[in-house]
Design a protein around this motif. Structure first.
Motif, PDB file in Angstrom:
ATOM      1  N   PHE A 254       0.850  -1.185   0.000  1.00 26.01           N
ATOM      2  CA  PHE A 254       0.000   0.000   0.000  1.00 26.01           C
ATOM      3  C   PHE A 254       0.890   1.241   0.000  1.00 26.01           C
ATOM      4  O   PHE A 254       1.667   1.460   0.931  1.00 26.01           O
ATOM      5  CB  PHE A 254      -0.892   0.048   1.251  1.00 26.01           C
ATOM      6  CG  PHE A 254      -2.011  -0.959   1.254  1.00 26.01           C
ATOM      7  CD1 PHE A 254      -2.353  -1.661   0.113  1.00 26.01           C
ATOM      8  CD2 PHE A 254      -2.743  -1.177   2.410  1.00 26.01           C
ATOM      9  CE1 PHE A 254      -3.385  -2.586   0.107  1.00 26.01           C
ATOM     10  CE2 PHE A 254      -3.790  -2.097   2.428  1.00 26.01           C
ATOM     11  CZ  PHE A 254      -4.101  -2.802   1.272  1.00 26.01           C
ATOM     12  N   ALA A 255       0.768   2.055  -1.042  1.00 27.38           N
ATOM     13  CA  ALA A 255       1.498   3.327  -1.104  1.00 27.38           C
ATOM     14  C   ALA A 255       0.573   4.437  -1.589  1.00 27.38           C
ATOM     15  O   ALA A 255       1.023   5.424  -2.151  1.00 27.38           O
ATOM     16  CB  ALA A 255       2.717   3.196  -2.018  1.00 27.38           C
ATOM     17  N   TRP A 256      -0.728   4.281  -1.374  1.00 25.95           N
ATOM     18  CA  TRP A 256      -1.684   5.270  -1.870  1.00 25.95           C
ATOM     19  C   TRP A 256      -1.639   6.562  -1.061  1.00 25.95           C
ATOM     20  O   TRP A 256      -1.149   6.602   0.055  1.00 25.95           O
ATOM     21  CB  TRP A 256      -3.097   4.681  -1.895  1.00 25.95           C
ATOM     22  CG  TRP A 256      -3.642   4.178  -0.589  1.00 25.95           C
ATOM     23  CD1 TRP A 256      -3.347   3.007   0.039  1.00 25.95           C
ATOM     24  CD2 TRP A 256      -4.609   4.825   0.237  1.00 25.95           C
ATOM     25  NE1 TRP A 256      -4.064   2.878   1.199  1.00 25.95           N
ATOM     26  CE2 TRP A 256      -4.854   3.977   1.343  1.00 25.95           C
ATOM     27  CE3 TRP A 256      -5.307   6.028   0.140  1.00 25.95           C
ATOM     28  CZ2 TRP A 256      -5.762   4.304   2.350  1.00 25.95           C
ATOM     29  CZ3 TRP A 256      -6.218   6.361   1.135  1.00 25.95           C
ATOM     30  CH2 TRP A 256      -6.431   5.500   2.230  1.00 25.95           C
ATOM     31  N   GLN A 257      -2.140   7.629  -1.665  1.00 22.35           N
ATOM     32  CA  GLN A 257      -2.174   8.960  -1.077  1.00 22.35           C
ATOM     33  C   GLN A 257      -0.767   9.440  -0.710  1.00 22.35           C
ATOM     34  O   GLN A 257      -0.438   9.731   0.424  1.00 22.35           O
ATOM     35  CB  GLN A 257      -3.078   8.971   0.161  1.00 22.35           C
ATOM     36  CG  GLN A 257      -3.477  10.368   0.615  1.00 22.35           C
ATOM     37  CD  GLN A 257      -4.400  11.076  -0.360  1.00 22.35           C
ATOM     38  OE1 GLN A 257      -5.406  10.517  -0.760  1.00 22.35           O
ATOM     39  NE2 GLN A 257      -4.066  12.280  -0.747  1.00 22.35           N
ATOM     40  N   ASN A 258       0.096   9.495  -1.727  1.00 21.68           N
ATOM     41  CA  ASN A 258       1.419  10.081  -1.596  1.00 21.68           C
ATOM     42  C   ASN A 258       1.652  11.008  -2.781  1.00 21.68           C
ATOM     43  O   ASN A 258       0.684  11.470  -3.403  1.00 21.68           O
ATOM     44  CB  ASN A 258       2.486   8.974  -1.525  1.00 21.68           C
ATOM     45  CG  ASN A 258       2.617   8.376  -0.136  1.00 21.68           C
ATOM     46  OD1 ASN A 258       3.118   9.014   0.780  1.00 21.68           O
ATOM     47  ND2 ASN A 258       2.166   7.132   0.029  1.00 21.68           N
ATOM     48  N   LYS A 259       2.917  11.277  -3.080  1.00 20.03           N
ATOM     49  CA  LYS A 259       3.257  12.140  -4.215  1.00 20.03           C
ATOM     50  C   LYS A 259       4.188  11.408  -5.168  1.00 20.03           C
ATOM     51  O   LYS A 259       5.098  11.999  -5.766  1.00 20.03           O
ATOM     52  CB  LYS A 259       3.912  13.420  -3.703  1.00 20.03           C
ATOM     53  CG  LYS A 259       3.021  14.246  -2.775  1.00 20.03           C
ATOM     54  CD  LYS A 259       3.746  15.472  -2.242  1.00 20.03           C
ATOM     55  CE  LYS A 259       2.841  16.273  -1.318  1.00 20.03           C
ATOM     56  NZ  LYS A 259       3.537  17.475  -0.751  1.00 20.03           N
ATOM     57  N   LEU A 260       3.961  10.127  -5.305  1.00 20.83           N
ATOM     58  CA  LEU A 260       4.831   9.298  -6.128  1.00 20.83           C
ATOM     59  C   LEU A 260       4.638   9.600  -7.614  1.00 20.83           C
ATOM     60  O   LEU A 260       3.531   9.891  -8.070  1.00 20.83           O
ATOM     61  CB  LEU A 260       4.553   7.820  -5.859  1.00 20.83           C
ATOM     62  CG  LEU A 260       4.829   7.349  -4.422  1.00 20.83           C
ATOM     63  CD1 LEU A 260       4.326   5.928  -4.220  1.00 20.83           C
ATOM     64  CD2 LEU A 260       6.312   7.442  -4.100  1.00 20.83           C
ATOM     65  N   THR A 261       5.730   9.524  -8.351  1.00 20.70           N
ATOM     66  CA  THR A 261       5.710   9.766  -9.789  1.00 20.70           C
ATOM     67  C   THR A 261       6.327   8.569 -10.506  1.00 20.70           C
ATOM     68  O   THR A 261       6.685   7.568  -9.894  1.00 20.70           O
ATOM     69  CB  THR A 261       6.478  11.052 -10.132  1.00 20.70           C
ATOM     70  OG1 THR A 261       7.812  10.950  -9.605  1.00 20.70           O
ATOM     71  CG2 THR A 261       5.806  12.271  -9.512  1.00 20.70           C
TER      72      THR A 261
END
Length: 812
Positions: A254-261
């Motif tokens: 789970f890595a949702w709600q971040n600023k990943l590109t």
């Protein structure tokens, strides 16, 4: 207490009983005591300081006594033989004493779901044998002590749902035996230390809901035994490590709600055991790697609200365990592959707000467990498939370019409760078989090209209670007499059609709160009821034969007024306005004088909104808000039993104070827009400066709490309890997964489960509920920099995703 005289006693095991009262201070006399277990009783008071006299004590477990309070005495440090300290699920307060560092043999410290505050003492680094530190669900503040790195036997570190600040210490990487680290739902800042890569035995790393930033360190790939990686709801940026597939034991990422590109890494397809992948609410771009759909164990794939493009590859048909698929809010294009029909276990599909074209694949009928299908706001064309999964409960294919007719097979969808086909190019007549959809609560066929008469069968759907929208079509004829049976319907829109005849058939729709029949050919006298008299003229206009009796201005008068001379209208307007002002001034003077005489210069202007027709005045309610009618209290107000003049009984919640605006609006926003058989129904609300009231159906059997604590007399048997639990599980599933956006209740407990006449359960008290908007945040829009809200929910019942004193998020 006689038992405290047994100085040779080694084991005192009195757990899981109904013991009450305090732990006796003479307990210190049991100098030979080794095992003391008093957990899961009804003890209260404080832990006596004499506990420090038990030098031989190895196991001390008093958890599960919710009324056990006070601070953990400093003298606990004298129990130098202690191996296990258990005080979980109590009301222990204050700091963890620095004397805890004297427990050099202790292996487990479990003081979770309590009321600890202050910081974790540095002295805890002296507990050299410590293997398990469980301090989650408290109000611990300060930073994680750097000395924790000296605990080289530490295996489990669970500090989630506290108020910890600062960075994750680099020294954590020296705890080489760690298998589980959960620091989620805190206020941690900084980045993930690169030393995390030294934890070669690490299986679970949970850092969700913090304020962490920076990139995901590549060193984390050294943690080859990692099974569960949750870093959602932070501010991580940069790209996901391209070789993340080296974590080939990973089951949850789970890595949702971040600023990943960057892209979704192809190497994720190497994680053969992956079951749940959620990278939603980031800025990921590129296409979805086709090999991801070769993961046989993948049940949840959530990539919504990114910037993904490309198409869904046909390989999706290989992902045979897939249960939940959400790709909405991207730039995906192409057609929906027919191979999706191979996914027999698929339950939830949301592909809305993309750029899909072509038709809905006929093979979708093979998804025989599909309950939720959302394809709205795409470019889909062609006709609606003749055969859809009969398990469907929610269908939204609005805002597309579908053509053709609504198939007669629509009647096979016997589980359907919401059907939205608005804003398409559908035509033809509504098939009579729609009456077989007996669970339909909402139907939207608006803004299409349907024609002909409304089938009488549409008026024979008993569950239709939320909304029926047939506007902007080419329907004609009269409203079927069977529409008089839609007594639960709240919203009806028939505008912009060619309907004719009278509106009398609608007079029996006692629950209507919104009706629009404008731009039709209705005629005759408008029904003489309070509801119709209060309808805005804009909802009646352009029906040339429609009129209102008793000299009241009608919609036809609007047509006539267009031809009246401007000068005449101006003079009339001035005269009427002046008269109204004079009358209002006179009334105001009289009321002001009366209030001054009575010392009651207060604002009693009521605003009332009803979601179904109810026959009462606000005075009928207010006069019955007396202490003799109180039936319960909740987190935000007191509840009264009120009988209105027609004999019907309501439950009326009065908010504790006029300042309880947040809880008041929360219940309106949530309960006002949903319907479920296991959720209490909001009938309406009233508000003025001093009072805020909510009106509900009255449920005669009280709460689940009163039932199970009734001392055996009239209590529920296990079968009834099972049915109650199952009903509430259905309600929560509906709130979390079927409502779009999702709704989080925030305070699920036995007191908030009400019981109907046959003990059917209803989830109630939505004062702390949160509606997630479409960027994943809750409706309070609490930012990481904003002040933290007050403690919400009931202690001991808060769900893991509902962090103490901070914003609420959804874990999918």
């Amino acid at each position: 207490m006689e038992i405290c005289k047994l100085k040779k006693l080694k084991t005192l095991a009195m757990d899981s009983n109904y013991l009450g009262g305090k732990i006796p201070s003479m307990m210190g006399n049991l100098s030979g005591l080794v095992y003391l277990t008093l957990y899961d009783n009804q003890l209260n008071g404080e832990i006596p300081k004499s506990i420090g006299e038990l030098k031989m004590l190895q196991v001390f477990r008093v958890g599960g006594n919710k009324d056990l309070n006070g601070e953990l005495p400093l003298e606990i440090g004298n129990c130098t033989s202690l191996l296990m300290l258990g005080l979980a699920e109590t009301s222990i307060t204050g700091n963890l004493p620095s004397s805890i560092g004297m427990l050099k043999r202790v292996q487990t410290i479990a003081i979770y779901t309590s009321l600890l505050s202050g910081s974790i003492p540095e002295e805890i680094s002296n507990c050299s044998e410590l293997q398990n530190l469980y301090l989650y669900q408290n109000s611990i503040s300060g930073s994680i002590p750097r000395g924790i790195g000296q605990l080289n036997k530490l295996q489990s570190l669970l500090l989630w749902q506290n108020s910890l600040v600062g960075a994750i210490p680099d020294e954590l990487g020296t705890c080489s035996e760690l298998t589980v680290v959960d620091l989620s739902e805190n206020l941690l800042t900084g980045s993930i230390p690169r030393s995390i890569g030294k934890l070669l035995k690490l299986q679970e790393l949970q850092l969700s809901v913090n304020q962490l930033s920076g990139t995901i360190p590549s060193e984390i790939l050294n943690c080859s035994e990692l099974i569960n990686l949750e870093i959602d709801n932070n501010a991580f940026s940069g790209e996901i490590p391209v070789d993340i597939g080296k974590l080939n034991s990973l089951t949850i990422f789970f890595a949702w709600q971040n600023k990943l590109t960057g892209n979704v890494p192809d190497s994720l397809s190497q994680c053969k055991d992956l079951q749940a992948l959620d990278l939603s609410y980031n800025s990921l771009s590129g296409s979805i790697p086709k090999d991801i759909f070769g993961l046989k164990n993948l049940t949840k794939l959530l990539l919504l609200a990114n910037d993904l493009s490309g198409f869904i590859p046909p390989e999706i048909g290989n992902c045979t365990s897939l249960y939940r698929l959400r790709l909405n809010g991207n730039r995906l294009a192409g057609t929906i592959p027919s191979e999706i029909g191979n996914l027999k276990g698929l339950n939830f599909v949301d592909l809305s707000e993309n750029r899909f074209v072509g038709g809905i694949p006929l093979s979708i009928s093979g998804c025989r467990n599909l309950e939720f299908l959302d394809l709205h706001s795409n470019g889909l064309a062609g006709s609606l498939p003749d055969t859809l999964p009969t398990s469907l409960q929610y269908v939204d294919i609005s805002d597309n370019s579908l053509t053709g007719q609504l198939s007669h097979s629509i009647g096979s969808l016997s589980e359907l409760n919401k059907l939205n086909l608005g804003k398409n190019r559908l035509s033809g007549q509504i098939p009579t078989e729609i009456s077989s959809c007996s669970k339909l609560q909402l139907v939207n066929l608006g803004d299409n090209g349907f024609f002909g008469e409304i089938p009488k069968e549409l008026g024979q759907i008993p569950a239709l209670e939320i909304s029926l929208n047939l506007s902007w079509n080419r329907f004609s004829g009269k409203i079927p007499s069977e529409f008089s049976g839609l007594t639960k319907l709240a919203i009806l829109d028939l505008s912009h059609n060619k309907f004719s005849g009278k509106l009398d058939v609608l007079t029996s729709l006692q629950n209507l709160v919104s009706l629009n029949v404008s731009f039709n050919d209705f005629s005759g006298e408008l029904p003489n009821s309070s509801f119709f008299r209060k309808l805005p003229l804009c909802d009646l206009e352009s029906n040339k034969g429609l009129y209102i009796s008793n000299g009241v201005v009608s919609s036809s008068d609007l047509e006539h007024s267009r031809h009246v001379g401007p000068a005449v209208k101006l003079v009339m307007s001035i005269l009427i306005s002046a008269s109204v002002i004079l009358v209002l001034l006179a009334i105001y003077a009289l009321i002001r004088a009366r209030f001054f005489n009575n010392g009651l210069m207060e604002d009693y202007t009521w605003e009332v909104t009803l979601y179904q027709k109810l026959d009462f005045s606000i005075d009928d309610i207010v006069h019955n808000l007396t202490s003799s009618n109180v039936i319960g209290t909740g987190s935000s107000g007191v509840v009264y039993r009120v009988t209105i003049p027609n004999g019907e009984t309501l439950a009326v919640k009065k908010m504790w104070s006029s300042e309880e605006y947040g809880a008041f609006t929360s219940e309106i926003k949530t309960l006002g827009s949903i319907r479920h058989r296991n959720i209490v129904r909001l009938l309406g609300w009233g508000s003025n400066t001093n009072l805020k009231l909510l009106f509900y159906n009255y449920l005669p059997n009280g709460s689940l709490s009163s039932l199970i604590h009734s001392g055996g007399k009239g209590g529920a048997d296990w079968e009834a309890r099972y049915d109650i639990v199952l009903g509430i599980a259905h309600a929560l599933t509906y709130l979390h997964h079927d409502c779009v956006p999702s709704i989080l209740h925030g305070d699920v407990k036995a007191m908030n489960v009400l019981l109907g006449p046959c003990y059917e359960p209803y989830l109630a008290d939505f004062g702390l509920a949160k509606v997630l908007n479409n960027n994943g945040d809750d409706n309070d829009k609490v930012s990481k920099s904003s002040p933290r809200p007050h403690l919400a929910g009931s202690y001991g019942y808060m769900a893991p995703e509902h962090a103490t004193m901070r914003r609420i998020t959804e874990k999918k």
